[in-house]
Design an enzyme around this catalytic site. Structure first.
Site, PDB file in Angstrom:
ATOM      1  N   TRP A 170      44.703  31.972 -70.724  1.00 15.91           N
ATOM      2  CA  TRP A 170      45.277  32.509 -72.266  1.00 15.91           C
ATOM      3  C   TRP A 170      43.268  32.182 -73.261  1.00 15.91           C
ATOM      4  CZ3 TRP A 170      48.883  31.186 -77.505  1.00 15.91           C
ATOM      5  CH2 TRP A 170      48.112  32.165 -78.170  1.00 15.91           C
ATOM      6  N   TYR A 204      45.674  38.954 -72.393  1.00 18.13           N
ATOM      7  CA  TYR A 204      44.264  38.051 -72.845  1.00 18.13           C
ATOM      8  C   TYR A 204      43.670  38.348 -72.560  1.00 18.13           C
ATOM      9  CZ  TYR A 204      48.157  34.832 -71.937  1.00 18.13           C
ATOM     10  OH  TYR A 204      49.683  34.325 -72.162  1.00 18.13           O
ATOM     11  N   LYS A 212      42.207  15.527 -80.014  1.00 22.26           N
ATOM     12  CA  LYS A 212      41.350  16.212 -81.152  1.00 22.26           C
ATOM     13  C   LYS A 212      40.937  16.754 -81.664  1.00 22.26           C
ATOM     14  CE  LYS A 212      39.215  15.670 -75.848  1.00 22.26           C
ATOM     15  NZ  LYS A 212      38.643  16.138 -75.223  1.00 22.26           N
ATOM     16  N   ARG A 241      44.096  30.141 -84.767  1.00 22.17           N
ATOM     17  CA  ARG A 241      45.063  28.993 -85.189  1.00 22.17           C
ATOM     18  C   ARG A 241      44.350  28.858 -86.338  1.00 22.17           C
ATOM     19  NH1 ARG A 241      43.300  24.885 -80.792  1.00 22.17           N
ATOM     20  NH2 ARG A 241      40.861  26.219 -80.773  1.00 22.17           N
TER      21      ARG A 241
END
Length: 344
Positions: A44, A84, A238, A253
């Site tokens: 992706w 994608y 992370k 995100r």
């Protein structure tokens, strides 16, 4: 074509330190003849930016190096999709596999199409799927796709599934599966052709498939390859608030509820527990998160996104890592106390 493949299981690699009888064991994918490794290469993010669900800019050379490293370490399947990077991910996968005598299995997806304005919509009409298939075959530089999946459902799932079954009869795809389908939708299309696999989201922060979908898939011998086992990076150990603030503007995100309060704090809290458990074994939080998904007997494999070779090396150990019953209980206790109301 770039490559042709028989239906034989992926051969062991003598140079692969993880490919032993104890480690990197494979599982049969549903009703197929494929035996896949616990982790697959998720393609992706390597699609890059320039579309609604991109992960920011991506260096193709690093993507290719990541694919090569994953194969070197024993991963024997890649999952991509036409959408994608609006075709770019499939093209990068083809470049990475060019000239390989024993390439990994390549799984891709259809039904998400885009227009000249790069806007994405879901179409499951036969003529549209036919155009998608031919485009994917061209981008992947092959004459057959190992697993062709409907990326997302809509009202036309019967027509879409019948079309994929026709592709299979024509020999252009070996097996057919679905992604993001619920039980009722799978029951509807089963009347036309068997389902080889389902690709749903599955992580500690997204457990909805445990109630009905996983029992159904187990009963019907449908393989399950879960995506986002590290919750799109939230459980890698992370992710921090500072890093989230510094994500590129075109990283999807930034605007996802999972990465906003109160869900962000709960996710980071869970990642810290996974860090503590992993530290006992020299494992990263991400490896623990993936191992947790793989503990479920109905899960055939987990799709893990990689953007460079170093990430592959940091995560590959999850394929052979096993959590103890006590550690699973520890995670469950924490989850019940703190995360039941995550709502993501």
């Amino acid at each position: 074509p770039l490559y042709k493949r028989s239906l034989k299981a992926f051969p062991d690699s003598k140079s692969n330190p993880l490919q032993t009888e104890e480690k990197m064991q494979t599982k049969q994918l549903g009703n197929s003849e494929f035996n896949i490794t616990p982790i697959g290469f998720g393609a992706w993010a390597i699609g890059g930016s320039g579309w609604a669900y991109g992960w920011g800019s991506q260096d193709d050379a690093e993507s290719i190096a990541a694919i090569h490293r994953a194969i070197d370490l024993g991963i024997n399947w890649i999952d991509t999709a036409a959408v994608y990077g609006l075709g770019h991910s499939e093209e990068v996968v083809a470049r990475a596999l060019k000239g390989m005598s024993n390439p990994p299995y390549v799984f891709t997806k259809c039904s998400q199409v885009w227009n000249d304005r790069r806007e994405v919509s879901t179409i499951l009409k036969a003529d549209s799927l036919r155009r998608e298939l031919e485009a994917s075959l061209r981008r992947l530089q092959t004459d057959v796709i190992d697993l062709y999946q409907i990326h997302a459902p809509n009202a036309d799932i019967e027509e879409g599934w019948a079309t994929l079954a026709e592709f299979q009869k024509e020999g252009k795809v070996r097996y057919i599966g679905v992604s993001n389908f619920n039980v009722e939708q799978m029951r509807r299309i089963q009347k036309t052709a068997p389902i080889t696999s389902l690709q749903p989201p599955y992580s500690l922060l997204d457990r909805n498939i445990e109630r009905e979908i996983l029992p159904f898939c187990q009963q019907e011998t449908i393989g399950v390859i879960g995506y986002s086992p590290m919750a799109s990076g939230l459980l890698t150990g992370k992710m921090t608030r500072e890093r989230l603030q510094n994500l590129p503007d075109d990283d999807w995100r930034r605007h996802n509820p999972k990465f906003q309060e109160p869900n962000l704090s709960r996710g980071l809290e869970l990642a810290e527990l996974l860090r503590q458990i992993g530290a006992r074994h020299g494992r990263s939080p991400g490896e623990v998160a993936i191992a947790w998904t793989l503990r479920h007997p109905t899960i055939t494999g987990a799709i893990v996104g990689f953007r460079n070779a170093k990430q592959v090396e940091e995560i590959i150990g999850a394929a052979e890592f096993r959590l103890s019953e006590n550690e699973i209980g520890e995670i469950e206790t924490f989850f019940k106390k703190r995360l039941q109301q995550v709502g993501v």
